[in-house]
Motif scaffolding. Structure first.
Motif, mmCIF file in Angstrom:
data_model
loop_
_atom_site.group_PDB
_atom_site.id
_atom_site.type_symbol
_atom_site.label_atom_id
_atom_site.label_comp_id
_atom_site.label_asym_id
_atom_site.label_seq_id
_atom_site.Cartn_x
_atom_site.Cartn_y
_atom_site.Cartn_z
ATOM 1 N N HIS A 482 0.837 -1.212 0.000
ATOM 2 C CA HIS A 482 0.000 0.000 0.000
ATOM 3 C C HIS A 482 0.867 1.256 0.000
ATOM 4 C CE1 HIS A 482 -3.570 -2.269 0.217
ATOM 5 N NE2 HIS A 482 -3.629 -2.460 1.525
ATOM 6 N N ALA A 483 1.924 1.251 0.793
ATOM 7 C CA ALA A 483 2.812 2.408 0.841
ATOM 8 C C ALA A 483 3.490 2.632 -0.507
ATOM 9 C CB ALA A 483 3.862 2.217 1.935
ATOM 10 N N THR A 484 3.857 1.552 -1.161
ATOM 11 C CA THR A 484 4.482 1.658 -2.480
ATOM 12 C C THR A 484 3.499 2.212 -3.498
ATOM 13 O OG1 THR A 484 5.876 -0.241 -1.937
ATOM 14 C CG2 THR A 484 5.746 0.404 -4.252
ATOM 15 N N LEU A 485 2.266 1.735 -3.452
ATOM 16 C CA LEU A 485 1.230 2.258 -4.355
ATOM 17 C C LEU A 485 1.070 3.762 -4.177
ATOM 18 C CD1 LEU A 485 -1.586 -0.447 -4.174
ATOM 19 C CD2 LEU A 485 -0.412 0.302 -6.246
ATOM 20 N N GLY A 486 1.026 4.202 -2.932
ATOM 21 C CA GLY A 486 0.909 5.632 -2.669
ATOM 22 C C GLY A 486 2.073 6.412 -3.231
ATOM 23 N N ALA A 487 3.275 5.868 -3.095
ATOM 24 C CA ALA A 487 4.458 6.546 -3.617
ATOM 25 C C ALA A 487 4.432 6.623 -5.135
ATOM 26 C CB ALA A 487 5.721 5.813 -3.146
ATOM 27 N N LEU A 488 4.002 5.540 -5.772
ATOM 28 C CA LEU A 488 3.936 5.534 -7.236
ATOM 29 C C LEU A 488 2.910 6.533 -7.746
ATOM 30 C CD1 LEU A 488 4.195 1.708 -8.011
ATOM 31 C CD2 LEU A 488 5.990 3.432 -8.189
#
Length: 496
Positions: A482-488
C-alpha cells in the motif's frame, strides 16, 4: 468546467469528470439538438410511422402506437429496460457514464429536446448520481439496461446515491432542487440506445493504463539496475531496423532514464555476462507493443466517445429518420479486449523480473532480498501475490467480444458483450498497478542492498519510493505494498 460539445471529449477529461469535476454544455450544440428535435415533432404531427418514435421496440417494431400514448410508450420503455442486476457501478464510473451519454446526445442525431440533456447535466454537476447495476447489458442494441437505470432517475423513479445509501430517484432530485422530466416521443429511446457503458468504462481504464505503461518503463529501469543489466540492448540502431513506433519510443525512453552509465553499470563493466534475459533485454519490444496497442485501442475509444450511437438516427438536413446499427458495441468491445491482453502481458514480464530479483540463481542479490534468510522470509510472498495476480489477468485477457447470444426473439442475433470486456479491463488494469508496485518495491530493496546509486534518470522515482518505504525487515507486507502504491501515484502526479 469541462465543456461538452459532442466532439472533443477525451479519456483524461472523462477521468476528471468521473472524479467530480463539473461540466458545461456548448450552446451551439444545444441549438443543433433543438433543430434535430423539430424533425421528430414533424414526423409525429404528420402521422408518419417511424421506428422508435411511434412504434414498439425490437420484435414489436411493427406495432404502431397512437399519439396519445407516445409519452407512456417512452416511460414504459425506461421502466421495462431497467433490468440490471449485480453490484452497482461505483459513483465515479456512473458519473463517467452520464457524461458520455450527454456528449453523445450533443451530436444532435438523437431526436431529443435540450431539456432532458440539461437535467442530466444538472444532476452531474450537483452530484445527483443514479444507482446503476453493473450487469445486464450485452452491448447491442447499446447498453440498454444500465442507461435505463440512469434514465429512471430523470423521470423521478429508480434509485440514487445518498452517501453510501440508496434513496428514491425522485427524492434525490427534490433534495437538489430539481424536477423530473416528462419524456416525449423518441426521448426514452434517445437516453438508452448507445454504447456509453462500454465506452465510458473503457476510457477510464485507458487513461489509467496509459499512465501505468509509462511508469512501467521507469520501474523496469530500476530492476535492470538492481540486476546489473546492460544498456546495450537499447542501442537505437537495433530498433531502427525494426521500426515499430512503440518499440523505438520505449528504447529511447530507457536510454533517457539510464543515461550512458551509472555507479551500478560501472561496477560490472567487465563482468562475465554476455547478454541479459529477455525480461530485461526485450523491454522495448514488450513494453513497446503495449504502447502501440494503447494507441490503436485509444483511437477507437476516443472516436466512440464522440460518436452518435443511437437508432434510429435523425438527420436534420434531410428531415429523415434512418435505422442502422451504430448501437453495436463491437468497436469498443474489441478495444477493451485487446487492452486487457496488453495489460496481462505487461504484468507478466514484470513478474519475470521479480523472479530474477528474489531468486539468487539469477542475480547477485540474496534470496528473497533479505540478509536474514530463514529468520526472515523477505519478499517471498510478495512474489507469490504477483504470480496470483498475473494468473488471474490471463483469465481476464480471454476476449468477451468473440461471444454472442442472440436476444430479442432473434432480432438482435449478434451482440458484442462489450460491457463484460470493459469490466474485465478495469479489473486487469487495477491488477497491473499492484504487480508493478510489487516490482518497484523489490527493485528498491535490491538497489539498497547493492549500495550503489542508480542512473540519474531513475533517481526521482527511487527517492519517492525510499521516502515511503524503510529498509526491509519482516513486517506486514500488505502495508508495504500500500505504501508503495501511494508513492507511485504521488510520483505520477509530480511527473505526468
Amino acid at each position: 468546467m469541462i465543456l461538452l460539445n459532442g466532439r472533443s471529449l477525451t479519456a483524461p477529461l472523462l477521468a476528471r469528470i468521473a472524479a467530480g469535476e463539473a461540466v458545461s454544455l456548448d450552446e451551439g450544440a444545444l441549438a443543433l439538438v433543438a433543430e434535430n428535435r423539430a424533425v421528430v415533432d414533424r414526423i409525429v404531427a404528420e402521422g408518419r410511422t417511424v421506428y422508435g418514435i411511434n412504434t414498439g421496440f425490437g420484435q414489436f417494431a411493427t406495432v404502431v402506437i397512437p399519439p396519445e400514448q407516445l409519452q407512456l410508450l417512452q416511460l414504459n420503455l425506461i421502466r421495462s429496460h431497467a433490468a440490471g442486476v449485480g453490484e452497482p457501478l461505483p459513483k465515479d464510473q456512473t458519473r463517467a457514464l452520464m457524461a458520455a451519454r450527454i456528449n453523445c446526445l450533443l451530436k444532435a442525431h438523437s431526436g431529443i429536446r435540450p431539456e432532458p440533456i440539461r437535467l442530466l447535466t444538472e444532476c452531474l454537476n450537483r452530484d445527483v448520481v443514479p444507482v446503476v447495476p453493473s450487469q445486464g447489458s450485452v452491448g447491442a442494441s447499446g447498453d440498454l439496461a444500465p442507461l435505463a437505470h440512469m434514465a429512471l432517475m430523470l423521470v423521478g423513479e429508480g434509485l440514487a446515491w445518498s452517501g453510501d445509501q440508496h434513496i428514491p430517484g425522485g427524492e434525490a432530485l427534490a433534495q437538489a432542487g430539481l424536477k423530473p422530466v416528462t419524456l416525449q416521443a423518441k426521448e426514452g429511446l434517445a437516453l438508452i440506445n448507445g454504447t456509453q457503458l462500454i465506452t465510458s468504462l473503457g476510457n477510464l481504464a485507458l487513461e489509467k493504463f496509459t499512465r501505468l505503461a509509462g511508469l512501467a518503463d521507469e520501474i523496469a529501469g530500476l530492476s535492470l539496475e538492481a540486476l546489473r543489466g546492460t544498456r546495450a540492448a537499447f542501442d537505437p540502431r537495433i530498433h531502427a531496423v525494426r521500426p515499430h513506433p512503440g518499440q523505438i519510443a520505449v528504447a529511447e525512453r530507457m536510454r533517457d532514464l539510464l543515461g550512458d552509465t551509472s555507479a551500478i553499470a560501472e561496477s560490472h563493466r567487465d563482468c562475465h555476462r554476455v547478454q541479459d534475459a529477455y525480461s530485461l533485454r526485450c523491454i522495448p519490444q514488450v513494453h513497446g507493443v503495449t504502447r502501440d496497442t494503447l494507441a490503436f485501442a485509444g483511437a477507437i475509444l476516443e472516436r466512440e466517445l464522440n460518436s452518435a450511437t443511437d437508432n434510429p438516427m435523425i438527420f436534420t438536413d434531410t428531415q429523415e429518420s434512418r435505422s442502422g446499427g451504430n448501437f453495436h458495441g463491437q468497436y469498443p468491445a474489441f478495444a477493451c479486449d485487446v487492452l486487457a491482453i496488453a495489460a496481462a502481458d505487461l504484468a507478466s514480464i514484470s513478474e519475470r523480473r521479480q523472479e530474477r530479483l528474489v531468486n539468487p540463481a539469477y542475480s547477485d542479490l540474496p534470496a528473497f532480498l533479505t540478509q536474514n534468510g530463514g529468520l526472515e522470509s523477505g519478499f517471498m510472498m510478495a512474489h507469490v501475490t504477483s504470480a496470483a495476480l498475473v494468473s488471474e489477468m490471463k483469465g481476464l485477457a480471454h476476449p468477451a467480444c468473440v461471444d454472442t447470444i442472440p436476444t430479442s426473439a432473434g432480432k438482435e442475433d449478434h451482440v458484442s458483450m462489450g460491457p463484460i470486456a470493459a469490466r474485465k479491463l478495469l479489473r486487469a488494469v487495477d491488477a497491473l498497478e499492484q504487480v508493478l508496485a510489487i516490482e518497484a518495491r523489490m527493485a528498491l530493496e535490491g538497489l539498497r542492498i547493492l549500495g550503489l546509486a542508480p542512473a540519474a534518470g531513475l533517481q526521482p522515482l527511487m527517492d519517492r519510493l525510499a521516502k515511503a518505504c524503510a529498509p526491509w525487515a519482516d513486517r506486514a507486507m500488505f502495508e508495504e505494498i500500500h505504501a508503495t502504491l501511494g508513492a507511485l501515484r504521488a510520483h505520477q502526479e509530480s511527473h505526468p
